[in-house]
Design an enzyme around this catalytic site. Structure first.
Site, PDB file in Angstrom:
ATOM      1  N   ASP A 132       0.819  -1.212   0.000  1.00 59.81           N
ATOM      2  CA  ASP A 132       0.000   0.000   0.000  1.00 59.81           C
ATOM      3  C   ASP A 132       0.858   1.271   0.000  1.00 59.81           C
ATOM      4  O   ASP A 132       0.331   2.356   0.116  1.00 59.81           O
ATOM      5  CB  ASP A 132      -0.900   0.014   1.252  1.00 59.81           C
ATOM      6  CG  ASP A 132      -2.325   0.379   0.887  1.00 59.81           C
ATOM      7  OD1 ASP A 132      -2.633   0.400  -0.302  1.00 59.81           O
ATOM      8  OD2 ASP A 132      -3.111   0.644   1.822  1.00 59.81           O
TER       9      ASP A 132
ATOM     10  N   CYS B 132     -17.248   6.020  -2.332  1.00 61.79           N
ATOM     11  CA  CYS B 132     -17.183   4.827  -1.485  1.00 61.79           C
ATOM     12  C   CYS B 132     -17.041   5.218  -0.008  1.00 61.79           C
ATOM     13  O   CYS B 132     -16.252   6.101   0.345  1.00 61.79           O
ATOM     14  CB  CYS B 132     -15.987   3.981  -1.931  1.00 61.79           C
ATOM     15  SG  CYS B 132     -15.709   2.543  -0.899  1.00 61.79           S
TER      16      CYS B 132
ATOM     17  N   CYS C  14     -21.114 -10.692  -1.012  1.00 60.80           N
ATOM     18  CA  CYS C  14     -20.562 -11.521  -2.096  1.00 60.80           C
ATOM     19  C   CYS C  14     -20.648 -13.009  -1.749  1.00 60.80           C
ATOM     20  O   CYS C  14     -20.213 -13.424  -0.677  1.00 60.80           O
ATOM     21  CB  CYS C  14     -19.109 -11.130  -2.335  1.00 60.80           C
ATOM     22  SG  CYS C  14     -18.318 -12.144  -3.600  1.00 60.80           S
TER      23      CYS C  14
HETATM   24  S1  SF4 Z   1     -19.661 -12.774  -7.132  1.00 61.74           S
HETATM   25 FE1  SF4 Z   1     -21.368 -11.330  -7.165  1.00 61.74          FE
HETATM   26  S2  SF4 Z   1     -21.156 -10.148  -5.262  1.00 61.74           S
HETATM   27 FE2  SF4 Z   1     -19.194 -11.196  -5.608  1.00 61.74          FE
HETATM   28  S3  SF4 Z   1     -17.936  -9.655  -6.690  1.00 61.74           S
HETATM   29 FE3  SF4 Z   1     -18.950 -10.965  -8.241  1.00 61.74          FE
HETATM   30  S4  SF4 Z   1     -20.824  -9.847  -8.767  1.00 61.74           S
HETATM   31 FE4  SF4 Z   1     -20.073  -8.997  -6.840  1.00 61.74          FE
HETATM   32  S1  SF4 Z   2     -20.447  -1.271  -0.372  1.00 60.98           S
HETATM   33 FE1  SF4 Z   2     -18.357  -1.418  -1.189  1.00 60.98          FE
HETATM   34  S2  SF4 Z   2     -18.240   0.116  -2.822  1.00 60.98           S
HETATM   35 FE2  SF4 Z   2     -20.074   0.557  -1.633  1.00 60.98          FE
HETATM   36  S3  SF4 Z   2     -19.458   2.081  -0.133  1.00 60.98           S
HETATM   37 FE3  SF4 Z   2     -19.178   0.086   0.854  1.00 60.98          FE
HETATM   38  S4  SF4 Z   2     -17.035  -0.532   0.409  1.00 60.98           S
HETATM   39 FE4  SF4 Z   2     -17.582   1.156  -0.989  1.00 60.98          FE
END
Ligand code: SF4
Ligand code: SF4
Length: 286
Positions: free
Chosen positions: A97, A178, A213
Site C-alpha cells: 500500500d 465509497c 458476495c
Molecule cells: S460474485 Fe457477485 S457479489 Fe461477488 S464480486 Fe462478483 S458480482 Fe459482486
Molecule cells: S459497499 Fe463497497 S463500494 Fe459501496 S461504499 Fe461500501 S465498500 Fe464502498
C-alpha cells in the site's frame, strides 16, 4: 518460490513482467519504481488472508487486527530475505500500500485470484478478504498470469445491490463515493456524505459489498495470528473524547485506522450519535 511465500503466510502469489504494467503507470510512478529498484523487471504479488469472522463492531473487518502495513511489511521482508539468499546480486523491494506498483493490476497480470465486480481480488477459500503485497525486483522471472476469468456468476450483482452509496457500477468502484474513502476523509463532510456515514454500520471503512458476495459467505479464517488475535472491533466517542490526537496515535499506533489521526473517527462517531461533529484534530497532550 512456493515455499518462501507459503512460509510467509501468503495464500497465493504470482509474478508479472513490469512491462505489462506500463499502461497503469503515470510517468511519476514509473520513475519512482526505477528509483526504488533500478532496472526493475518483475513484480511479485502475494495475497495475505485477514478474515477473522464477523464479531459485531463498528470498525471494518480489515482494520480490527494489527495494521496490515506492518504485518505485510514483515512477511514480505521474509520473502525478500529468502530471495536475496538465492539471488545475492539482485534487488528485492517490498511494498504494501506504500509502493507505486498498482497492486490490483499487478495481481491481475500475475494471476493472483480473480477480479470481482466489487473491484477486489477473490482468492478462494478466503474470498476477497485478502491484502495484496508486492515485491519489485530486477530479476527476470516467468510470468504466472494473467488470471483466466472472473469468478463472478454472470447475473450476480449482489455487491452492487448492497452498496448504499451507488459507488459500485459496471465500470467498477467510484472511489470518491465509497464509504471506505468517505469515512477516512479529514475535515467536515458535505451533507450527503455525512448522512451516508451516519447511516453506515461502520465508522471506519465499509464491508457491505464484501459481506454480500457469495464468495465470502464461507470464507476461511485467516491462519495469520496478527489478524486473528488482539482484535479491536469497535470504538466509541466516549473512548476517544479525552484523547489528544497525539495520545490517539500513540494508543492505536499498531492499528490501520490511526493513520489519519483522531479527527475523522471522532467526527464519524459524533455523526452516528447525532451530536455536533468535533472539527478540531489536536488537543493538549494527555
Ligand atoms: S460474485 Fe457477485 S457479489 Fe461477488 S464480486 Fe462478483 S458480482 Fe459482486
Ligand atoms: S459497499 Fe463497497 S463500494 Fe459501496 S461504499 Fe461500501 S465498500 Fe464502498
Amino acid at each position: 518460490m512456493n515455499q518462501l511465500w507459503k512460509a510467509a503466510g501468503a495464500a497465493a502469489w504470482g509474478a508479472a513482467a513490469l512491462g505489462g504494467l506500463q499502461p497503469f503507470l503515470g510517468p511519476e510512478a514509473a520513475e519512482q519504481l526505477h528509483t526504488l529498484c533500478p532496472g526493475a523487471q518483475t513484480v511479485l504479488v502475494g495475497a495475505f488472508p485477514y478474515y477473522a469472522g464477523q464479531a459485531p463492531g463498528n470498525l471494518s473487518l480489515y482494520c480490527r487486527g494489527e495494521d496490515y502495513h506492518l504485518v505485510l511489511g514483515r512477511r514480505l521482508e521474509q520473502v525478500c530475505a529468502g530471495l536475496r539468499a538465492r539471488h545475492p546480486s539482485h534487488t528485492f523491494v517490498a511494498g504494501a500500500d506504500n509502493s507505486p506498483v498498482p497492486e490490483l493490476a499487478a495481481a491481475e497480470l500475475a494471476g493472483v485470484g480473480c477480479r470481482g465486480r466489487h473491484g477486489l481480488r477473490i482468492v478462494p477459500p478466503y474470498g476477497s478478504y485478502v491484502f495484496l503485497g508486492t515485491i519489485l525486483t530486477d530479476l527476470v522471472l516467468p510470468s504466472t498470469g494473467p488470471s483466466a476469468e472472473t469468478l463472478c456468476p454472470p447475473h450476480c450483482r449482489a455487491c452492487q445491490a448492497a452498496c448504499p452509496t451507488g459507488a459500485l457500477t459496471e465500470q467498477g468502484c467510484e472511489v470518491t463515493r465509497c464509504l471506505s474513502d468517505l469515512t477516512q476523509r479529514k475535515g467536515p463532510l458535505p451533507p450527503e456524505a455525512a448522512e451516508q456515514v451516519r447511516r453506515s454500520p461502520t465508522v471506519w471503512g465499509c464491508d457491505l459489498c464484501q459481506k454480500a458476495c457469495p464468495h465470502n459467505q464461507a470464507a476461511a479464517l485467516t491462519p495469520l495470528p496478527e489478524f486473528r488475535e488482539d482484535l479491536l472491533c469497535s470504538l466509541t466517542l466516549a473512548e476517544l473524547e479525552p484523547l489528544s490526537n497525539k495520545a490517539f496515535r500513540r494508543q492505536y499506533a499498531r492499528r490501520a485506522f490511526s493513520w489519519r489521526g483522531i479527527g475523522p473517527l471522532r467526527r464519524n462517531l459524533a455523526l452516528k450519535e447525532e451530536t455536533a461533529p468535533a472539527e478540531e484534530e489536536d488537543r493538549p497532550s494527555s
